[in-house]
Structure formats: C-alpha cells, structure tokens
Enzyme design. Sequence first.
Site, short mmCIF file in Angstrom:
data_model
loop_
_atom_site.label_atom_id
_atom_site.label_comp_id
_atom_site.label_asym_id
_atom_site.label_seq_id
_atom_site.Cartn_x
_atom_site.Cartn_y
_atom_site.Cartn_z
N LYS A 109 0.98 -0.59 -23.35
CA LYS A 109 1.06 -0.15 -21.96
C LYS A 109 2.13 -0.94 -21.21
O LYS A 109 2.95 -0.37 -20.48
CB LYS A 109 -0.28 -0.33 -21.27
CG LYS A 109 -0.27 0.01 -19.78
CD LYS A 109 -1.58 -0.32 -19.10
CE LYS A 109 -1.82 -1.82 -19.00
NZ LYS A 109 -2.95 -2.17 -18.11
N ASP A 146 -2.24 5.51 -17.50
CA ASP A 146 -1.27 4.67 -16.80
C ASP A 146 0.16 5.11 -17.01
O ASP A 146 0.98 5.07 -16.09
CB ASP A 146 -1.44 3.21 -17.24
CG ASP A 146 -2.57 2.51 -16.49
OD1 ASP A 146 -3.43 3.22 -15.93
OD2 ASP A 146 -2.59 1.27 -16.45
N ASN A 155 -4.81 3.64 -10.95
CA ASN A 155 -5.16 2.21 -10.97
C ASN A 155 -4.20 1.47 -11.88
O ASN A 155 -4.58 0.53 -12.57
CB ASN A 155 -6.61 2.03 -11.44
CG ASN A 155 -7.15 0.64 -11.12
OD1 ASN A 155 -6.56 -0.12 -10.36
ND2 ASN A 155 -8.28 0.30 -11.73
N ARG A 168 -6.86 -4.26 -5.18
CA ARG A 168 -6.08 -5.17 -6.03
C ARG A 168 -4.90 -5.72 -5.24
O ARG A 168 -4.11 -4.96 -4.65
CB ARG A 168 -5.59 -4.44 -7.29
CG ARG A 168 -6.73 -3.93 -8.16
CD ARG A 168 -6.24 -3.21 -9.39
NE ARG A 168 -5.57 -4.11 -10.32
CZ ARG A 168 -5.01 -3.71 -11.47
NH1 ARG A 168 -5.04 -2.43 -11.81
NH2 ARG A 168 -4.43 -4.58 -12.27
N SER A 190 -0.77 -12.96 -10.16
CA SER A 190 -0.42 -11.97 -11.18
C SER A 190 1.05 -12.12 -11.54
O SER A 190 1.91 -12.20 -10.65
CB SER A 190 -0.67 -10.54 -10.67
OG SER A 190 -0.16 -9.59 -11.59
N SER A 245 0.27 -16.07 -17.16
CA SER A 245 0.63 -14.96 -18.07
C SER A 245 2.12 -14.95 -18.41
O SER A 245 2.76 -13.91 -18.40
CB SER A 245 0.21 -13.62 -17.46
OG SER A 245 -1.16 -13.59 -17.14
N ASP A 305 -5.86 -10.57 -21.06
CA ASP A 305 -6.46 -9.29 -21.44
C ASP A 305 -7.13 -9.38 -22.81
O ASP A 305 -8.28 -8.97 -22.99
CB ASP A 305 -5.41 -8.17 -21.45
CG ASP A 305 -4.95 -7.80 -20.05
OD1 ASP A 305 -5.61 -8.20 -19.08
OD2 ASP A 305 -3.91 -7.12 -19.92
N LYS A 325 -8.13 -7.78 -11.81
CA LYS A 325 -7.75 -6.72 -12.74
C LYS A 325 -8.43 -5.40 -12.33
O LYS A 325 -8.76 -5.21 -11.16
CB LYS A 325 -8.14 -7.13 -14.17
CG LYS A 325 -7.45 -8.39 -14.66
CD LYS A 325 -6.00 -8.13 -15.03
CE LYS A 325 -5.37 -9.34 -15.70
NZ LYS A 325 -3.99 -9.06 -16.16
N GLU A 326 -8.63 -4.50 -13.30
CA GLU A 326 -9.21 -3.20 -13.00
C GLU A 326 -10.59 -3.32 -12.35
O GLU A 326 -11.02 -2.45 -11.60
CB GLU A 326 -9.29 -2.35 -14.27
CG GLU A 326 -7.97 -1.74 -14.69
CD GLU A 326 -7.02 -2.70 -15.41
OE1 GLU A 326 -6.01 -2.22 -15.95
OE2 GLU A 326 -7.28 -3.93 -15.42
N HIS A 344 -11.23 0.05 -18.75
CA HIS A 344 -11.04 0.37 -20.16
C HIS A 344 -11.38 -0.79 -21.08
O HIS A 344 -11.99 -0.61 -22.15
CB HIS A 344 -9.61 0.84 -20.39
CG HIS A 344 -8.56 -0.14 -19.97
ND1 HIS A 344 -7.46 -0.45 -20.73
CD2 HIS A 344 -8.41 -0.89 -18.84
CE1 HIS A 344 -6.70 -1.32 -20.11
NE2 HIS A 344 -7.26 -1.60 -18.95
N ARG A 345 -11.01 -2.00 -20.70
CA ARG A 345 -11.23 -3.14 -21.59
C ARG A 345 -12.70 -3.54 -21.67
O ARG A 345 -13.15 -4.05 -22.69
CB ARG A 345 -10.35 -4.31 -21.18
CG ARG A 345 -8.86 -3.96 -21.23
CD ARG A 345 -7.96 -5.13 -21.46
NE ARG A 345 -6.55 -4.73 -21.35
CZ ARG A 345 -5.88 -4.09 -22.30
NH1 ARG A 345 -6.47 -3.78 -23.43
NH2 ARG A 345 -4.62 -3.75 -22.10
N LYS A 403 -7.28 5.01 -20.00
CA LYS A 403 -6.23 4.23 -19.33
C LYS A 403 -5.20 3.71 -20.32
O LYS A 403 -4.00 3.67 -20.01
CB LYS A 403 -6.87 3.07 -18.55
CG LYS A 403 -5.89 2.24 -17.73
CD LYS A 403 -6.64 1.20 -16.94
CE LYS A 403 -5.69 0.25 -16.23
NZ LYS A 403 -4.95 0.87 -15.13
#
Length: 443
Positions: A28, A55, A99, A129, A175, A205, A322, A349-350, A394-395, A425
């Site tokens: 992604k 996405d 999202n 977010r 982020s 990250s 993630d 996050k989501e 999704h995760r 997603k």
Amino acid sequence: MKQASYPHHIDLAPVAHVQGTVKLPGSKSISNRILLLAALASGTTQIKDLLASDDTLVMLMALQQLGVKWEQVGDTRDYIVHGVDGVLPVHQADLFMGNAGTAIRPLTAALAVIGGDYTLHGVARMHERPIGDLVDALNAVGMRIEYTGNPGYPPLHIRRGALNAQRMKVRGNVSSQFLTALLMAAPLMAKHESLTIDVVGDLISKPYIEITLNLMRRFGVEVTRDDWRSFTIAAGQHYRSPGIIHVEGDASSASYFLAAGAIAGGPIRVEGVGRDSIQGDVRFVEALQQMGADIVMGDNWIEVSSNGVLKAIDADFNHIPDAAMSIAVAALYADGTSVLRNIASWRVKETDRLAAMAIELRKLGATVEEGADYLSVTPPPKILPATIDTYDDHRMAMCFSLASLDGAARQGARVRINDPKCVAKTFPDYFQVFQHIAEQTLI
C-alpha cells in the site's frame, strides 16, 4: 477491481499446522506513493503489480478527478499513468479520501503547493486522524489550508497560496506521513531555490521515509539528508517517469503469514519481499527470530519455520508499527510476558490500535497492560474462544486470525472475526489466502 465478498463475520476453527507459499499483494505504501509520483512526473509510467484495495482506489479516483489520465491494463494489476509534469488540468475538485492516510496526506501537500480550490474529506474516522502538523508546516510558508471541521483534522479546504520561505519545519513524532507528504511536494516548491525541511523532535517510522526517498530517486529527484534532522531538495529538479516501475509485495501483510509459521510450524514462504526489499517492515523477521523462529531470506522471498516454542520478548517497535501488531498476537503463545514499546503511533491509525488491541487480547484470556506508548501481553494458560471486534481496521481483522492457530505452548481457539470485509483496505482476499495455508474451512 474484483474483491472478495464477506458475511458479517467469519468463524475460524482451531488449526493444528500451517504451511505453504503466499504471493503477497502489492505494498500500500509503495502503491500510493508511486501513483502520485507518476501523476506529478513528466512522461508516461507503467506500474506493475499495483495493490488492488480500497486505499489505492481512493488515490486513483482522486487523480482522475484532478484530470490525471490513467488506465488499467485489461484485468491485470498493471496500470498506465500519464503524468502532468506538475501541472494539474483540474483546479477545482471535491475529493473523497476514505480512510486512506497514504492518499490524503501527500495529496494535501501537493495540492496546496500547486494551488487551486480543493476540498478533501473522508469517512468519520479520517476526520479523527490528525493532520495539523502537516497543515501547520505548509501554512507557515505561505500555503492556504483551512479546516472546515475540527481544527487539526480533516475535512480541509485548500486554496491558492504562495511559497515565501526556503526552509520549513514539521514535527516528526506523530506520523512519518507528514514528512513524506512534504518531501514528495518539495520539488514543486524548489523550482528556483533549494528547500530544506527540518524535523522537530524525534522522527518515528524512519523506514517509511526511506521508502519515500527511494521512490523519489526512481523518479529522478535526489534529496540530501542530514541524519534524520533535515532534508534538502536542490532547486530545479522535477519528477520524470522511470518508464516501468514494479510495486513490491506488502511487507506489513507478510507479517501475518510469517507469524503464522512461527506459531504453527510452517514452513511458510512469502513471495514479493525479501533481502532486497525497500520496505522497513521486512525487519519484522528480526522479532520472530528473537522469539525463536527460523528465518531464511532470498532476494524476493522470506521463509519461516518453527518448533512452535516461542520466547517472550521486550522490544522497541517504533520502526515497524504496523507489522508489530502481529507480534502482540504471537505473544499469546510465548513463554512469558512480552512488551511492545514505542508504539504511540498506534493511537492515530485507522483506530486507536493500542486501546483496541488491549480490549481484544483480554477477550482471548491474556493479561494486558496498556500504556501511553507500550503494550504488555502476558499469555493465558489457555487461549479462550472469542468474538473479535475489528473497529473497521484491516490490521485488527488480519492479526487476530492468528489466535486460531495451535502453538507448542497452547492451542488456538475458535475465533469469530466481526466485519471481515474491512480487510479490503489492503488485502481483499486475506481470509481466502489464510484458509489456504491453514487448510481449514471458513464457517
């Protein structure tokens, strides 16, 4: 774009063993970066193996509304994007961003710099977010972005501004996508003078910034980095199509299958990422090795096997937030308490993943301590059957499928996953692929 259809829930029966080979969907993070870079570049770009997901569809539709021409090659995952060389044909648009953080944040920066009259909005969670650090950084140098809802969050209204500085700054501790957005828009701001972006505070990250810099280089733009403190883009650079570019498999998606191999024996091989990957999430295998799994890596594949005896770990996961979610579930099978540290970004996050993971792990019998930026997981004597809520994330849906597996220390449980369609997603047919390696039936 064909996607699997799901009922309101899926029941996963306990699985004694997993093995097999999984060809990963496209990344992604790479897919949406490449789409925007190809759109901003001069020339036509052929994109191979683009991720089919909600996405990427959001980004494709937004680019189409902005006048960027693209076409899918038959029923393949290959696309052709006709670049606009930094000049968008459409100067007014209302863009729905779902999202998709990897879409709204870079587009916000690019549209603010290019100028026009644009509104960007998304689903309810997108409006929770944060995007304030990015907007503040852009407005401070002359852009004109307004909040039309809560300050600091989408929806946004972007109007034509004028750059009046050759140095800008952005916070790095919420982020990394804010810095990515500024970097991708930087060549549009550095037409006549160089531009330096300073990072305020610690940058989280970092591997995702490496992806951004790598792809910008593929499109002809070099960035000079002073450690992780500042990034300079020399004047006069512009994006040029590389002709053909391939999307790597998604290393975050690989984590579920690799963790499955560590829990329930394997061997499991994932294809699409490996030793040569530009994604930092391949370092997920280091955590599995610490837990006792055996790892073998090729140029474009990773294989994991295990005797199922997993050790508890205490580790910093700031670099792979993630993928680290899979470790939290694998911790159910460990020989003691595992601690995942430096994961505050989970909260934006989501969903608030720190809170959500704690709630759902407790349903399975784990003792969980949730801190501001850490999660401590003590496995239960026996994993309990549970109905897992997924929070439209999704995760959450994918990583909790791992609780159905049998490990050496304890057996998996019957797990009901609510709202499994949220995997669209990033991985629309995840549960079909999981069923394949688990040799089980979805009930």
